[in-house]
Write a protein that holds these residues in place. Structure first.
Motif, mmCIF file in Angstrom:
data_model
loop_
_atom_site.group_PDB
_atom_site.id
_atom_site.type_symbol
_atom_site.label_atom_id
_atom_site.label_comp_id
_atom_site.label_asym_id
_atom_site.label_seq_id
_atom_site.Cartn_x
_atom_site.Cartn_y
_atom_site.Cartn_z
ATOM 1 N N ARG A 121 59.678 29.205 53.495
ATOM 2 C CA ARG A 121 59.434 29.909 52.244
ATOM 3 C C ARG A 121 60.621 30.824 51.965
ATOM 4 O O ARG A 121 61.282 31.300 52.892
ATOM 5 C CB ARG A 121 58.138 30.727 52.305
ATOM 6 C CG ARG A 121 56.895 29.914 52.594
ATOM 7 C CD ARG A 121 55.646 30.791 52.675
ATOM 8 N NE ARG A 121 55.125 31.101 51.332
ATOM 9 C CZ ARG A 121 54.084 31.910 51.123
ATOM 10 N NH1 ARG A 121 53.482 32.503 52.148
ATOM 11 N NH2 ARG A 121 53.644 32.128 49.897
ATOM 12 N N THR A 122 60.873 31.044 50.688
ATOM 13 C CA THR A 122 61.928 31.974 50.298
ATOM 14 C C THR A 122 61.368 32.955 49.275
ATOM 15 O O THR A 122 60.371 32.684 48.609
ATOM 16 C CB THR A 122 63.138 31.256 49.687
ATOM 17 O OG1 THR A 122 62.699 30.448 48.584
ATOM 18 C CG2 THR A 122 63.847 30.381 50.710
ATOM 19 N N MET A 123 62.032 34.081 49.175
ATOM 20 C CA MET A 123 61.616 35.111 48.233
ATOM 21 C C MET A 123 62.839 35.602 47.475
ATOM 22 O O MET A 123 63.890 35.828 48.067
ATOM 23 C CB MET A 123 60.935 36.264 48.975
ATOM 24 C CG MET A 123 60.281 37.284 48.050
ATOM 25 S SD MET A 123 59.436 38.628 48.953
ATOM 26 C CE MET A 123 57.936 37.803 49.517
ATOM 27 N N ALA A 124 62.705 35.722 46.160
ATOM 28 C CA ALA A 124 63.766 36.270 45.325
ATOM 29 C C ALA A 124 63.547 37.775 45.162
ATOM 30 O O ALA A 124 62.515 38.317 45.559
ATOM 31 C CB ALA A 124 63.795 35.563 43.980
ATOM 32 N N PHE A 125 64.520 38.434 44.536
ATOM 33 C CA PHE A 125 64.451 39.885 44.373
ATOM 34 C C PHE A 125 64.804 40.237 42.943
ATOM 35 O O PHE A 125 65.863 39.856 42.444
ATOM 36 C CB PHE A 125 65.409 40.575 45.344
ATOM 37 C CG PHE A 125 65.439 42.077 45.235
ATOM 38 C CD1 PHE A 125 64.323 42.829 45.585
ATOM 39 C CD2 PHE A 125 66.585 42.739 44.805
ATOM 40 C CE1 PHE A 125 64.347 44.216 45.497
ATOM 41 C CE2 PHE A 125 66.624 44.121 44.720
ATOM 42 C CZ PHE A 125 65.497 44.865 45.064
ATOM 43 N N GLY A 126 63.919 40.974 42.254
ATOM 44 C CA GLY A 126 64.124 41.298 40.856
ATOM 45 C C GLY A 126 64.212 42.789 40.596
ATOM 46 O O GLY A 126 63.181 43.477 40.575
ATOM 47 N N ILE A 127 65.427 43.288 40.405
ATOM 48 C CA ILE A 127 65.608 44.698 40.053
ATOM 49 C C ILE A 127 66.362 44.838 38.741
ATOM 50 O O ILE A 127 66.002 45.646 37.883
ATOM 51 C CB ILE A 127 66.318 45.497 41.174
ATOM 52 C CG1 ILE A 127 66.481 46.975 40.747
ATOM 53 C CG2 ILE A 127 67.648 44.878 41.565
ATOM 54 C CD1 ILE A 127 67.015 47.886 41.831
ATOM 55 N N THR A 128 67.430 44.039 38.532
ATOM 56 C CA THR A 128 68.320 44.203 37.382
ATOM 57 C C THR A 128 67.614 43.911 36.067
ATOM 58 O O THR A 128 66.881 42.930 35.955
ATOM 59 C CB THR A 128 69.547 43.279 37.531
ATOM 60 O OG1 THR A 128 70.144 43.509 38.803
ATOM 61 C CG2 THR A 128 70.570 43.561 36.450
ATOM 62 N N GLU A 129 67.872 44.767 35.084
ATOM 63 C CA GLU A 129 67.278 44.600 33.759
ATOM 64 C C GLU A 129 68.348 44.590 32.685
ATOM 65 O O GLU A 129 69.451 45.126 32.893
ATOM 66 C CB GLU A 129 66.276 45.729 33.479
ATOM 67 C CG GLU A 129 65.070 45.687 34.382
ATOM 68 C CD GLU A 129 63.975 46.665 33.977
ATOM 69 O OE1 GLU A 129 62.920 46.645 34.620
ATOM 70 O OE2 GLU A 129 64.189 47.429 33.027
ATOM 71 N N PRO A 130 68.063 43.992 31.523
ATOM 72 C CA PRO A 130 69.070 43.880 30.467
ATOM 73 C C PRO A 130 69.672 45.222 30.044
ATOM 74 O O PRO A 130 70.864 45.311 29.760
ATOM 75 C CB PRO A 130 68.295 43.239 29.308
ATOM 76 C CG PRO A 130 67.185 42.486 29.957
ATOM 77 C CD PRO A 130 66.812 43.301 31.163
ATOM 78 N N ASP A 131 68.860 46.274 29.993
ATOM 79 C CA ASP A 131 69.341 47.562 29.493
ATOM 80 C C ASP A 131 69.572 48.605 30.579
ATOM 81 O O ASP A 131 70.091 49.682 30.298
ATOM 82 C CB ASP A 131 68.349 48.129 28.464
ATOM 83 C CG ASP A 131 68.204 47.229 27.256
ATOM 84 O OD1 ASP A 131 69.221 46.673 26.812
ATOM 85 O OD2 ASP A 131 67.071 47.068 26.768
ATOM 86 N N ALA A 132 69.186 48.277 31.803
ATOM 87 C CA ALA A 132 69.277 49.271 32.873
ATOM 88 C C ALA A 132 70.236 48.878 33.986
ATOM 89 O O ALA A 132 70.594 49.709 34.809
ATOM 90 C CB ALA A 132 67.888 49.512 33.474
ATOM 91 N N GLY A 133 70.651 47.601 34.023
ATOM 92 C CA GLY A 133 71.446 47.158 35.158
ATOM 93 C C GLY A 133 70.642 47.353 36.432
ATOM 94 O O GLY A 133 69.482 46.962 36.508
ATOM 95 N N SER A 134 71.260 48.007 37.412
ATOM 96 C CA SER A 134 70.560 48.302 38.659
ATOM 97 C C SER A 134 70.162 49.767 38.757
ATOM 98 O O SER A 134 69.848 50.263 39.836
ATOM 99 C CB SER A 134 71.453 47.925 39.854
ATOM 100 O OG SER A 134 71.679 46.536 39.891
ATOM 101 N N ASN A 135 70.183 50.478 37.618
ATOM 102 C CA ASN A 135 69.803 51.891 37.612
ATOM 103 C C ASN A 135 68.284 51.989 37.725
ATOM 104 O O ASN A 135 67.552 51.796 36.749
ATOM 105 C CB ASN A 135 70.301 52.544 36.314
ATOM 106 C CG ASN A 135 69.995 54.038 36.267
ATOM 107 O OD1 ASN A 135 69.288 54.565 37.121
ATOM 108 N ND2 ASN A 135 70.530 54.712 35.268
#
Length: 386
Positions: A119-133
């Protein structure tokens, strides 16, 4: 007391992974990318040999090591021309966060499967207007009885199409202060309201990039990873390994490009001598090698600090390692292509595609400018401009 940068076990791990990478190599990865497929064979074999889960706890099927060992695996696969980008995400970020903060049920469900590659897991933090903030993230998580409802968007999320779930960073309201705080949730790939759209990239890799939409995705209480009041701690527990692994990715790529250039410079003869005998060729390659070695030293320091439990010290070192490795990689690739001249732009030698790929380590997961901001504020104590 003598300080040992790498133990005999580390050296043996490097040699073993290098042997595996050599059996696959750049040609294998190029064919996989051209076919629009995924490097499943290499991923599975690396898992069976214990390399993918080398950083995860032994009691959950891992190798009991740390990010130091996992970074060696990625670097050596990269140096062989076949890096596995999902290693940065699945075992390094998600595996680490779940191992450190997950419930016992989450550990039992995910860690053995992440370690054996099934199994693998992805990671979702980056957003269109926030980047990685993380302070500007607009993906929200609100309670509905015992459930959570997630709503928002993410962008540039790797490997969502092959991941069984995505570890999503959202923000929930603090009941005491009313302010929003980061929280992490495991979102299954087939969750209703969880949609993905592939982003058309000039960067050609086996792992595709996606924009995600979370339209009132309902999750049970057990989808929350760790304590909802410790979100930032948990978040940075995953981001520091991400930076260290990105450094490993970049160093491996730089080493691969440099090795191709060195071989060419030894064999290519103009007039009487190999071109590598000329200092105009030899010195820039030597400088590129030095820069990669220096970046690796900082990566090793960052991994040591992180594995020792020094999160604050690791944060500074991980950012510096990622910066140094990104710069060294771009310079190594550029000089390698230049060494080959016109041949450096041909499909036969396979270096031209790295001109674009090497840029990744300068941009992701955080830009070099933001790292300079971090160092100027956190290390040098200079005032913020924002």
């Amino acid at each position: 007391m003598t300080t040992v940068l790498e133990t005999d076990e580390h050296k043996a791990l490097r040699a073993a992974v290098a042997a595996l990478g050599t059996r696959y190599g750049r040609e294998y990865l190029t064919k996989v990318i051209a076919a629009g497929a995924h490097p499943d064979e290499l991923w599975s074999e690396a898992a069976k040999l214990g390399y993918l889960g080398v950083n995860l706890p032994e009691e959950y099927g891992g190798g009991g090591g740390g990010i130091a060992e996992l970074s060696i695996v990625l670097e050596e696969l990269g140096a062989a021309g076949c890096p596995l980008l999902m290693m940065v995400v699945s075992p390094a970020i998600c595996g680490t966060v779940i191992a450190r903060f997950g419930t016992e049920d989450q550990k039992q469900e995910w860690l053995p499967a992440l370690a054996d590659g099934t199994r693998t897991m992805a990671f979702g933090i980056t957003e269109p207007d926030a980047g990685s903030n993380s302070h500007r993230i607009t993906t929200t998580a609100r309670r509905d009885g015992t459930d959570w409802i997630l709503k928002g968007r993410k962008v540039f999320i790797s490997g969502v199409d092959i991941a069984d779930a995505t570890l999503i960073v959202g923000r929930a309201e603090d009941a005491r202060t009313g302010k929003l705080k980061p929280c992490l949730f495991i979102v299954p790939r087939d969750a209703p309201g969880f949609e993905r759209r592939q982003i058309d990239m000039e960067l050609h890799g086996a792992e595709k990039q996606f924009e995600l939409t979370l339209d009132d995705v309902r999750l049970p209480a057990e989808a929350l990873v760790g304590d909802e009041d410790a979100g930032l701690l948990q978040l940075f527990a995953g981001l520091n390994p991400e930076r260290i692994m990105t450094a490993a990715f970049a160093i491996g790529m730089g080493r691969y490009a440099l090795s191709r250039a060195i071989t060419y410079a030894r064999e290519r003869t103009v007039w009487r001598d190999p071109i590598g005998a000329h200092q105009a060729i030899a010195h820039p390659l030597a400088q590129a090698h030095i820069d990669l070695e220096l970046a690796r030293l900082m990566m090793q320091k960052a991994a040591f600090l992180y594995d020792s439990g020094d999160d604050a010290g690791a944060g500074e070192a991980a950012n510096m390692a990622k910066y140094a490795a990104g710069e060294a990689c771009v310079k190594a690739v550029d000089q390698s292509v230049h060494t080959l001249g016109g041949n450096g732009l041909t499909g036969e030698f396979g270096l031209a595609s790295l001109i674009t790929a090497s840029r990744v380590a300068r941009i992701a997961p955080v830009s070099r400018e933001m790292i300079l901001n971090y160092v100027s504020h956190q290390t040098l104590g200079l005032p913020k401009s924002y």
